[in-house]
Design a protein around this motif. Structure first.
Motif, PDB file in Angstrom:
ATOM      1  N   MET A 191       1.049  -1.042  -0.047  1.00 46.06           N
ATOM      2  CA  MET A 191       0.010  -0.210   0.057  1.00 46.06           C
ATOM      3  C   MET A 191       1.093   1.437  -0.157  1.00 46.06           C
ATOM      4  SD  MET A 191      -2.922  -0.600   2.701  1.00 46.06           S
ATOM      5  CE  MET A 191      -3.935  -2.268   3.019  1.00 46.06           C
ATOM      6  N   VAL A 208      -6.427  -3.875  -3.715  1.00 45.44           N
ATOM      7  CA  VAL A 208      -5.918  -5.023  -2.824  1.00 45.44           C
ATOM      8  C   VAL A 208      -7.425  -5.559  -2.256  1.00 45.44           C
ATOM      9  CG1 VAL A 208      -4.767  -5.345  -0.698  1.00 45.44           C
ATOM     10  CG2 VAL A 208      -3.713  -3.814  -2.225  1.00 45.44           C
ATOM     11  N   ASN A 265      -9.309  -9.659  -0.801  1.00 42.33           N
ATOM     12  CA  ASN A 265      -9.102 -10.697   0.004  1.00 42.33           C
ATOM     13  C   ASN A 265     -10.238 -11.916  -0.532  1.00 42.33           C
ATOM     14  OD1 ASN A 265     -11.634 -10.364   1.605  1.00 42.33           O
ATOM     15  ND2 ASN A 265     -10.956  -8.271   1.639  1.00 42.33           N
ATOM     16  N   THR A 288      -6.364  -9.478   6.752  1.00 38.93           N
ATOM     17  CA  THR A 288      -7.606  -9.106   6.273  1.00 38.93           C
ATOM     18  C   THR A 288      -7.278  -7.842   7.155  1.00 38.93           C
ATOM     19  OG1 THR A 288      -9.955  -9.099   6.041  1.00 38.93           O
ATOM     20  CG2 THR A 288      -8.919 -10.403   8.013  1.00 38.93           C
ATOM     21  N   TYR A 289      -8.425  -6.741   7.048  1.00 39.74           N
ATOM     22  CA  TYR A 289      -8.464  -5.707   7.966  1.00 39.74           C
ATOM     23  C   TYR A 289      -8.361  -5.836   9.256  1.00 39.74           C
ATOM     24  CZ  TYR A 289      -9.992  -1.261   9.698  1.00 39.74           C
ATOM     25  OH  TYR A 289     -10.104   0.031  10.631  1.00 39.74           O
ATOM     26  N   VAL A 299      -6.232   6.287   0.328  1.00 43.76           N
ATOM     27  CA  VAL A 299      -6.654   4.750   0.565  1.00 43.76           C
ATOM     28  C   VAL A 299      -8.308   5.043   0.317  1.00 43.76           C
ATOM     29  CG1 VAL A 299      -6.946   3.020   2.036  1.00 43.76           C
ATOM     30  CG2 VAL A 299      -4.648   4.046   1.820  1.00 43.76           C
ATOM     31  N   MET A 336     -11.588   2.830   1.379  1.00 40.59           N
ATOM     32  CA  MET A 336     -11.922   1.729   1.526  1.00 40.59           C
ATOM     33  C   MET A 336     -13.411   1.448   1.464  1.00 40.59           C
ATOM     34  SD  MET A 336     -10.209   1.339   5.560  1.00 40.59           S
ATOM     35  CE  MET A 336      -8.649   1.240   6.085  1.00 40.59           C
ATOM     36  N   LEU A 386      -9.714  -0.853  -1.177  1.00 36.97           N
ATOM     37  CA  LEU A 386      -9.920  -1.927  -0.479  1.00 36.97           C
ATOM     38  C   LEU A 386     -11.399  -2.207  -0.449  1.00 36.97           C
ATOM     39  CD1 LEU A 386      -7.315  -0.922   2.151  1.00 36.97           C
ATOM     40  CD2 LEU A 386      -6.858  -2.653   0.688  1.00 36.97           C
ATOM     41  N   ASN A 387     -11.588  -3.642  -0.569  1.00 36.57           N
ATOM     42  CA  ASN A 387     -12.959  -4.311  -0.169  1.00 36.57           C
ATOM     43  C   ASN A 387     -12.774  -4.727   1.361  1.00 36.57           C
ATOM     44  OD1 ASN A 387     -11.286  -6.150  -1.047  1.00 36.57           O
ATOM     45  ND2 ASN A 387     -13.026  -7.736  -1.159  1.00 36.57           N
ATOM     46  N   VAL A 388     -13.400  -3.825   2.209  1.00 35.03           N
ATOM     47  CA  VAL A 388     -13.349  -4.052   3.600  1.00 35.03           C
ATOM     48  C   VAL A 388     -14.708  -4.317   4.516  1.00 35.03           C
ATOM     49  CG1 VAL A 388     -11.291  -2.603   3.850  1.00 35.03           C
ATOM     50  CG2 VAL A 388     -13.518  -1.673   4.134  1.00 35.03           C
TER      51      VAL A 388
END
Length: 277
Positions: A44, A56, A58, A108-109, A183, A185, A210-212
């Motif tokens: 990142m 990014v 997961n 992961t987060y 970033v 999210m 990011l998919n969070v």
């Protein structure tokens, strides 16, 4: 720019393109990367320094099921430079296949949240969260800003018309562009968050995307995350199921059976590799 796919046999390849020095492998028919949480954060940071846009992602058992049925989910993962493994059972399965996985590759987060926010605080990262309710977002921003004053944080509710071309959606994109995140999210639940990202990726400013999921719900105290020791033992799913059985029973007790075919294919490939060795 998406990273190239690996060969199905052998199951492991060296990483390519813009991602960190790691290995990319296939599990249950999909690509994942052997990266630790620190490697993810380093990637990142490098992306932000370079002023690039990068996804990014997961994978867990839920996403592995959804990606088989949803074209936008498949497109999302095709765009990802990095795919973390968000599943201790998935790591255990990979180890049974003889792949070079360890618990250190669980990422992961919730695994890197503290390190992420300390880095954001130190480097002055601008973080935009899209998801959840407005009240939860405001509460999360207030809490995070109090602990990490060097980070610049903004949140926007995920309850809007995300249809491409809608006025509501255009306003969200304008707000993100005006904020100029390092970033972004996106936490609107699978598969909506992945569909929104892939449909609007080229319209987003250069940033890490990011998919969070419910990240800011955790930060706001709206949801309580499972203790991290449950993740290390592979029992996080059981903890969550006990606390929310109506919502999660199908996800944890029914959907994994749809992955039986890819699992058997992986076992067959592992046996062939062992015979060749």
């Amino acid at each position: 720019m998406s990273r190239t796919a690996v060969l199905s046999e052998p199951a492991v390849s060296t990483a390519v393109a813009a991602g960190p020095k790691s290995q990319r492998l296939r599990l249950l028919g999909q690509c994942v990367d052997l990266v630790t949480p620190i490697q993810v954060l380093d990637h990142m940071a490098e992306t932000i320094r370079a002023g690039r846009r990068a996804v990014v992602a997961n994978h867990n058992l839920n996403s592995l099921k959804l990606v088989r049925d949803n074209a936008l989910m498949r497109a999302f993962y095709d765009q990802a430079e990095l795919v973390q493994i968000d599943s201790t059972p998935l790591i255990a399965f990979g180890r049974l296949l003889g792949l070079p996985l360890s618990r250190a590759h669980r990422s992961t987060y919730l695994d890197w949240r503290d390190d992420f926010w300390m880095r954001a605080d130190r480097l002055g990262w601008r973080v935009f969260y899209l998801g959840g309710t407005a009240s939860a977002g405001d509460r999360a921003v207030a809490r995070l800003a109090g602990r990490y004053p060097g980070a610049v944080i903004e949140a926007r509710s995920g309850y809007f018309d995300g249809t491409p071309g809608s006025s509501d959606n255009a306003a969200v994109l304008d707000r993100i562009a005006a904020f100029g995140p390092d970033v972004l999210m996106v936490g609107m639940g699978m598969p909506r968050q992945e569909a929104w990202i892939v449909q609007h990726l080229t319209a987003l400013p250069p940033c890490v995307v990011l998919n969070v999921g419910a990240a800011f719900d955790y930060e706001a105290g709206v949801q309580k995350p499972a203790p991290r020791w449950t993740g290390r033992l592979g029992l996080e799913w059981a903890y969550r199921l006990i606390h929310d059985p109506r919502r999660l029973f199908r996800r944890y007790c029914v959907e994994p059976w749809s992955l039986a075919g890819p699992a058997l294919a992986d076992v067959g490939a592992a046996l062939r590799r062992r015979r060749q060795a």
